[in-house]
Enzyme design. Sequence first.
Site, PDB file in Angstrom:
ATOM      1  N   SER A 157       0.849  -1.187   0.000  1.00 19.78           N
ATOM      2  CA  SER A 157       0.000   0.000   0.000  1.00 19.78           C
ATOM      3  C   SER A 157       0.883   1.235   0.000  1.00 19.78           C
ATOM      4  O   SER A 157       2.042   1.189   0.418  1.00 19.78           O
ATOM      5  CB  SER A 157      -0.885   0.012   1.247  1.00 19.78           C
ATOM      6  OG  SER A 157      -1.452   1.279   1.470  1.00 19.78           O
ATOM      7  N   TYR A 183       0.447  -0.184  10.887  1.00 18.51           N
ATOM      8  CA  TYR A 183      -0.022  -0.524   9.543  1.00 18.51           C
ATOM      9  C   TYR A 183       1.055  -0.234   8.501  1.00 18.51           C
ATOM     10  O   TYR A 183       1.362  -1.071   7.648  1.00 18.51           O
ATOM     11  CB  TYR A 183      -1.293   0.262   9.222  1.00 18.51           C
ATOM     12  CG  TYR A 183      -1.757   0.125   7.796  1.00 18.51           C
ATOM     13  CD1 TYR A 183      -2.262  -1.084   7.321  1.00 18.51           C
ATOM     14  CD2 TYR A 183      -1.692   1.209   6.918  1.00 18.51           C
ATOM     15  CE1 TYR A 183      -2.690  -1.210   6.009  1.00 18.51           C
ATOM     16  CE2 TYR A 183      -2.124   1.091   5.603  1.00 18.51           C
ATOM     17  CZ  TYR A 183      -2.624  -0.119   5.151  1.00 18.51           C
ATOM     18  OH  TYR A 183      -3.032  -0.235   3.845  1.00 18.51           O
TER      19      TYR A 183
END
Length: 320
Positions: A157, A183
């Site tokens: 990502s 994350y």
Amino acid sequence: MVQTPLHSSFGPTVTAAQVALRSDLTGQTAIVTGGSSGLGLETVKALSSRGAFVCVPALNPSLAATALEGMERTEVCPIDLIDEPSIRAFADAFLGRRKRLDLLVLNAGVMARPLFRDAGGREGHLSINHLGHFRLTSLLWPALCSAGKSRVVVMSSRGHQMGDVDFDDLNFERRAYEKWMAYGQSKTANALFAVALDARGVDHGIRAYSVHPGMIMTAGIGHLSRAEFDAFGALAPDGSPIIDPVRDMKTVEQGASTAVWCATAPELEAIGGVYCENCDIAAISPDGPDGVRPYAVDPERAERLWRETVGLTGLEPTRA
């Protein structure tokens, strides 16, 4: 690894189904984790529509079966990516039925959750997004080798830009926990995993890629607050997602396109270990909003993470 754009004929608006149209996947076998919803479901649709048989490991097999109902050449099997015995049970069952695996799409994951840990005390984002998929790939390695030519696609990502892997405190045992840093670290780990995996797989016909899908509104991020969505500029005043692919705000169908491109593109036949976005290899970008940070594709950092991960899991991809 050559992290240089190819200037693909596709752009940010293309869908997974449109990308898949170039490929005949008849006779191929794929696994797509997280394949029962969002980006994963669109990936399953695209691959199965072109003739691939797609196995979908799912945390909730009943819900997954409902999502895939009526879709040809698909099956659902149970897995829990935070639980090592569950991953091993899935891999053993799969290898008992099928000897080759052409495409492994590591799509499942969690995003910006409050602190949680696996049974071994490891931070949850790292455990599910990275360690779980490392375990799965290691156990399925014989089937990837048996395919002759196979590809592994790892869902990273643009969130990797939030932070590098902290090798001194992978599990937030000494530093204060921050969910976006956790994350981001896991997404950097995903990109580095593809680099190290490709280096080991190329001699066996296995190539690996990491992917940024775009900013996608899926059920998996429903736990975020309205204020967090507004900070990203992701929602219209009425609460609906803003769709503007040029600004990286994509539909699910558009978001799944880069994973399908990495899984099928003939342009990537002799290329691997690269981070991709918008159906192309991304440029290295030290500080811009697009592209990939140098630390996320650095071979030395990839090797260090590989060694750390082997130590944490006790597994390593081997032919035997």
